[in-house]
Design a protein around this motif. Structure first.
Motif, PDB file in Angstrom:
ATOM      1  N   TYR A 179       0.836  -1.196   0.000  1.00 17.54           N
ATOM      2  CA  TYR A 179       0.000   0.000   0.000  1.00 17.54           C
ATOM      3  C   TYR A 179       0.873   1.249   0.000  1.00 17.54           C
ATOM      4  O   TYR A 179       1.928   1.299   0.636  1.00 17.54           O
ATOM      5  CB  TYR A 179      -0.922   0.016   1.220  1.00 17.54           C
ATOM      6  CG  TYR A 179      -2.086  -0.943   1.088  1.00 17.54           C
ATOM      7  CD1 TYR A 179      -3.242  -0.572   0.416  1.00 17.54           C
ATOM      8  CD2 TYR A 179      -2.015  -2.235   1.608  1.00 17.54           C
ATOM      9  CE1 TYR A 179      -4.306  -1.460   0.281  1.00 17.54           C
ATOM     10  CE2 TYR A 179      -3.065  -3.124   1.468  1.00 17.54           C
ATOM     11  CZ  TYR A 179      -4.208  -2.728   0.800  1.00 17.54           C
ATOM     12  OH  TYR A 179      -5.257  -3.609   0.653  1.00 17.54           O
ATOM     13  N   ALA A 180       0.412   2.241  -0.734  1.00 16.89           N
ATOM     14  CA  ALA A 180       1.107   3.532  -0.799  1.00 16.89           C
ATOM     15  C   ALA A 180       0.039   4.616  -0.869  1.00 16.89           C
ATOM     16  O   ALA A 180      -0.648   4.738  -1.881  1.00 16.89           O
ATOM     17  CB  ALA A 180       2.031   3.582  -2.011  1.00 16.89           C
ATOM     18  N   HIS A 181      -0.101   5.378   0.201  1.00  9.06           N
ATOM     19  CA  HIS A 181      -1.145   6.403   0.263  1.00  9.06           C
ATOM     20  C   HIS A 181      -0.516   7.773   0.023  1.00  9.06           C
ATOM     21  O   HIS A 181       0.350   8.221   0.778  1.00  9.06           O
ATOM     22  CB  HIS A 181      -1.857   6.353   1.608  1.00  9.06           C
ATOM     23  CG  HIS A 181      -2.726   5.135   1.746  1.00  9.06           C
ATOM     24  ND1 HIS A 181      -2.240   3.930   2.217  1.00  9.06           N
ATOM     25  CD2 HIS A 181      -4.030   4.925   1.429  1.00  9.06           C
ATOM     26  CE1 HIS A 181      -3.219   3.036   2.213  1.00  9.06           C
ATOM     27  NE2 HIS A 181      -4.318   3.612   1.733  1.00  9.06           N
ATOM     28  N   ILE A 182      -0.961   8.412  -1.065  1.00  3.16           N
ATOM     29  CA  ILE A 182      -0.368   9.679  -1.500  1.00  3.16           C
ATOM     30  C   ILE A 182      -1.081  10.856  -0.837  1.00  3.16           C
ATOM     31  O   ILE A 182      -2.261  10.763  -0.485  1.00  3.16           O
ATOM     32  CB  ILE A 182      -0.401   9.809  -3.040  1.00  3.16           C
ATOM     33  CG1 ILE A 182      -1.832   9.717  -3.574  1.00  3.16           C
ATOM     34  CG2 ILE A 182       0.468   8.729  -3.658  1.00  3.16           C
ATOM     35  CD1 ILE A 182      -1.918   9.793  -5.085  1.00  3.16           C
ATOM     36  N   PRO A 183      -0.368  11.970  -0.645  1.00  2.00           N
ATOM     37  CA  PRO A 183      -0.957  13.122   0.063  1.00  2.00           C
ATOM     38  C   PRO A 183      -2.130  13.715  -0.709  1.00  2.00           C
ATOM     39  O   PRO A 183      -2.238  13.570  -1.923  1.00  2.00           O
ATOM     40  CB  PRO A 183       0.206  14.104   0.158  1.00  2.00           C
ATOM     41  CG  PRO A 183       1.123  13.734  -0.969  1.00  2.00           C
ATOM     42  CD  PRO A 183       1.012  12.241  -1.083  1.00  2.00           C
ATOM     43  N   LEU A 184      -2.976  14.401   0.021  1.00  2.00           N
ATOM     44  CA  LEU A 184      -4.145  15.032  -0.589  1.00  2.00           C
ATOM     45  C   LEU A 184      -3.743  16.298  -1.331  1.00  2.00           C
ATOM     46  O   LEU A 184      -2.672  16.872  -1.111  1.00  2.00           O
ATOM     47  CB  LEU A 184      -5.178  15.368   0.491  1.00  2.00           C
ATOM     48  CG  LEU A 184      -5.690  14.191   1.323  1.00  2.00           C
ATOM     49  CD1 LEU A 184      -6.702  14.688   2.352  1.00  2.00           C
ATOM     50  CD2 LEU A 184      -6.313  13.134   0.427  1.00  2.00           C
ATOM     51  N   ILE A 185      -4.633  16.750  -2.216  1.00  2.00           N
ATOM     52  CA  ILE A 185      -4.438  18.021  -2.913  1.00  2.00           C
ATOM     53  C   ILE A 185      -5.351  19.055  -2.266  1.00  2.00           C
ATOM     54  O   ILE A 185      -6.555  18.838  -2.117  1.00  2.00           O
ATOM     55  CB  ILE A 185      -4.763  17.892  -4.412  1.00  2.00           C
ATOM     56  CG1 ILE A 185      -3.814  16.901  -5.080  1.00  2.00           C
ATOM     57  CG2 ILE A 185      -4.668  19.257  -5.100  1.00  2.00           C
ATOM     58  CD1 ILE A 185      -4.105  16.674  -6.553  1.00  2.00           C
ATOM     59  N   LEU A 186      -4.760  20.177  -1.880  1.00  2.00           N
ATOM     60  CA  LEU A 186      -5.505  21.251  -1.237  1.00  2.00           C
ATOM     61  C   LEU A 186      -5.627  22.445  -2.172  1.00  2.00           C
ATOM     62  O   LEU A 186      -4.861  22.602  -3.127  1.00  2.00           O
ATOM     63  CB  LEU A 186      -4.798  21.686   0.046  1.00  2.00           C
ATOM     64  CG  LEU A 186      -4.469  20.585   1.075  1.00  2.00           C
ATOM     65  CD1 LEU A 186      -3.732  21.191   2.262  1.00  2.00           C
ATOM     66  CD2 LEU A 186      -5.731  19.871   1.528  1.00  2.00           C
ATOM     67  N   ASN A 187      -6.599  23.310  -1.886  1.00  2.00           N
ATOM     68  CA  ASN A 187      -6.723  24.574  -2.589  1.00  2.00           C
ATOM     69  C   ASN A 187      -5.560  25.485  -2.194  1.00  2.00           C
ATOM     70  O   ASN A 187      -4.858  25.225  -1.203  1.00  2.00           O
ATOM     71  CB  ASN A 187      -8.048  25.250  -2.225  1.00  2.00           C
ATOM     72  CG  ASN A 187      -9.241  24.579  -2.876  1.00  2.00           C
ATOM     73  OD1 ASN A 187      -9.229  24.301  -4.069  1.00  2.00           O
ATOM     74  ND2 ASN A 187     -10.279  24.308  -2.097  1.00  2.00           N
ATOM     75  N   PRO A 188      -5.340  26.573  -2.937  1.00  5.31           N
ATOM     76  CA  PRO A 188      -4.241  27.487  -2.574  1.00  5.31           C
ATOM     77  C   PRO A 188      -4.325  28.014  -1.143  1.00  5.31           C
ATOM     78  O   PRO A 188      -3.297  28.301  -0.533  1.00  5.31           O
ATOM     79  CB  PRO A 188      -4.399  28.629  -3.590  1.00  5.31           C
ATOM     80  CG  PRO A 188      -5.025  27.979  -4.779  1.00  5.31           C
ATOM     81  CD  PRO A 188      -5.971  26.957  -4.208  1.00  5.31           C
TER      82      PRO A 188
END
Length: 451
Positions: free
Chosen positions: A204-213
């Motif tokens: 398993y490899a959990h990638i970071p979330l994408i946030l708004n500016p």
């Protein structure tokens, strides 16, 4: 071990930018290791799924160039996708899930309750060796300790996400599950299911979330959250792919502009960052500009014509040579194709409005006689090329005792309706003598100048 990864979206709407980044990381990982990228549509929730959403997802992935490697031949694909393989659909694999449920029931690892089937979740801590997050120990919360078991088959006979996800990963031989960090909370249940089936879980490899500016979580309602937004705005897919790769992953030398081949060569999970990534529209626009500057001119023609046609401008009414010459004056001057109709649309409109501020500034009474004098000179020139037009305008300006700009601005406004755009002399050459004179006459007939 031959790498096998998958992207498994639910068709409940458009392809979210975070989903596109997940698909990209899986695709790059598979390509880097010479593995297989599987596309699986998780469509068991019939009430929320739609065929339109499926098509949007497939079209977005194709536009990004993230083609999947296996799947059933659709037999129905037409046009540019004729003979394409479709993705796997969970809705077509129900019998497989039911057989797995029966196997768990027969071994006492699941039981029926109020018409549903629940899985007997293990009570001890589950250790997750995540390739990005590191070691995570998942213990039952106080609330879960009372009843840690969870539903895998609803009372209406529909299999639940946890079951279908694990069974498909098992059956498809998925070796690495690369997905958003928001799924980390599900992983302990999935590992327990794999163990119940007597199979070693995938990595398993959990990638970071994408946030708004501003640091808030990017939701479906946010502007720019959908892949099709960038397609509509006229971004190049290679620019968006390049930018998405940098959201949560960093090459060792910190380069920012990387071709797809370079991304494949360099990508690995070891460089995926732990912290969440903030989406920066300005950085994406900068990258877009870099790719636009290097865009082969023939592709610029193709995408430019598409952008103009989408704006209602029929380039088919004009000779191919005229269209290409017009687009040549726009090449390297715009960053996104959505800017093209305003920047160069005047080539393909015989009637257009004038910029009101430009009218107030340049269609002033004292310019009427000046433009009429230039119009007389333009009608007489032997060659209507950019160099001759520039020399003629400057000669008339000197004759009138004014700077060339005094003529340039009203003539540009008369010919294009805008106060900025391509080089005046080159756009006049493309328009040709008849169109330029007609457009000057149209402007000179306005009330500000007619008197």
């Amino acid at each position: 071990m031959k790498v096998r990864v998958r992207f498994a979206p639910s068709p409940t709407g458009y392809l979210h930018i975070g989903g596109a980044r997940t698909a990209l990381f899986n695709w790059l990982f598979a390509r880097h290791y010479g593995g297989t990228f599987v596309l699986r549509i998780e469509d068991t929730d019939a009430a929320r799924n739609s065929q339109e959403a499926v098509e949007v997802i497939l079209d977005s992935l194709r536009w990004l160039g993230l083609h999947w490697d296996e799947g059933p031949l659709t037999g129905e694909a037409t046009g540019p996708y004729k003979g394409d393989r479709g993705p796997y659909f969970q809705s077509q694999r129900r019998e497989l899930y039911l057989r797995r449920v029966e196997a768990l029931l027969s071994r006492g690892l699941a039981y029926e309750q109020e018409g549903a089937v629940k899985f007997r979740m293990r009570r001890d801590p589950v250790v997750i060796q995540d390739l990005i997050v590191g070691e995570v120990v998942r213990r039952l919360t106080d609330r879960e300790a009372e009843d840690p078991d969870f539903v895998i088959l609803r009372s209406d006979g529909q299999p639940v996400f946890h079951l279908t996800n694990v069974v498909d990963d098992l059956e498809m031989g998925i070796t690495h599950v690369i997905r958003g960090e928001d799924h980390l909370s599900n992983t302990a249940k999935h590992i327990a299911l794999f163990e119940a089936f007597g199979v070693k879980p995938p990595y398993y490899a959990h990638i970071p979330l994408i946030l708004n500016p501003d640091g808030s979580k990017m939701s479906k309602r946010d502007r720019g959250a959908a892949v099709h937004f960038y397609r509509e705005e006229g971004y190049l897919p290679e620019a968006l792919v390049n930018y998405l790769a940098l959201l949560g992953w960093s090459p060792k030398d910190n380069r920012e502009k990387l071709s797809l081949d370079e991304l494949v060569e360099r990508f690995d999970l070891g460089q995926v960052l732990r912290h969440n990534a903030r989406f920066d529209p300005e950085k994406l626009l900068w990258l877009q500009g870099e790719y636009m500057r290097e865009l082969p001119v023939e592709r610029f023609y193709e995408l430019g014509v598409q952008a103009l046609q989408k704006a209602g401008l029929d380039t088919g009414r004009y000779p191919v040579g005229y269209v290409k010459a017009a687009l040549d004056t726009c090449y390297g001057k715009i960053k996104r194709f959505c800017e093209l109709p305003e920047y160069g649309g005047f080539y393909f409109r015989e009637e257009f409005d004038y910029d009101p501020e430009g009218v107030a500034r340049h269609f002033v009474p004292e310019n009427a006689a000046r433009v009429r004098r230039l119009r007389e000179a333009l009608a007489q020139v032997s060659s209507f090329d950019a160099a001759t037009l520039e020399a003629t305008l400057k000669s008339v300006a000197a004759e009138l005792g004014v700077k060339p700009a005094v003529l340039v601005h009203p003539v540009r406004l008369a010919c294009t309706g805008r106060t900025a755009g391509p080089s005046l002399y080159h756009l006049m050459e493309v328009l040709g003598r008849d169109r330029v004179l007609a457009r000057l006459d149209r402007a000179l007939a306005r009330p500000e100048w007619a008197g």
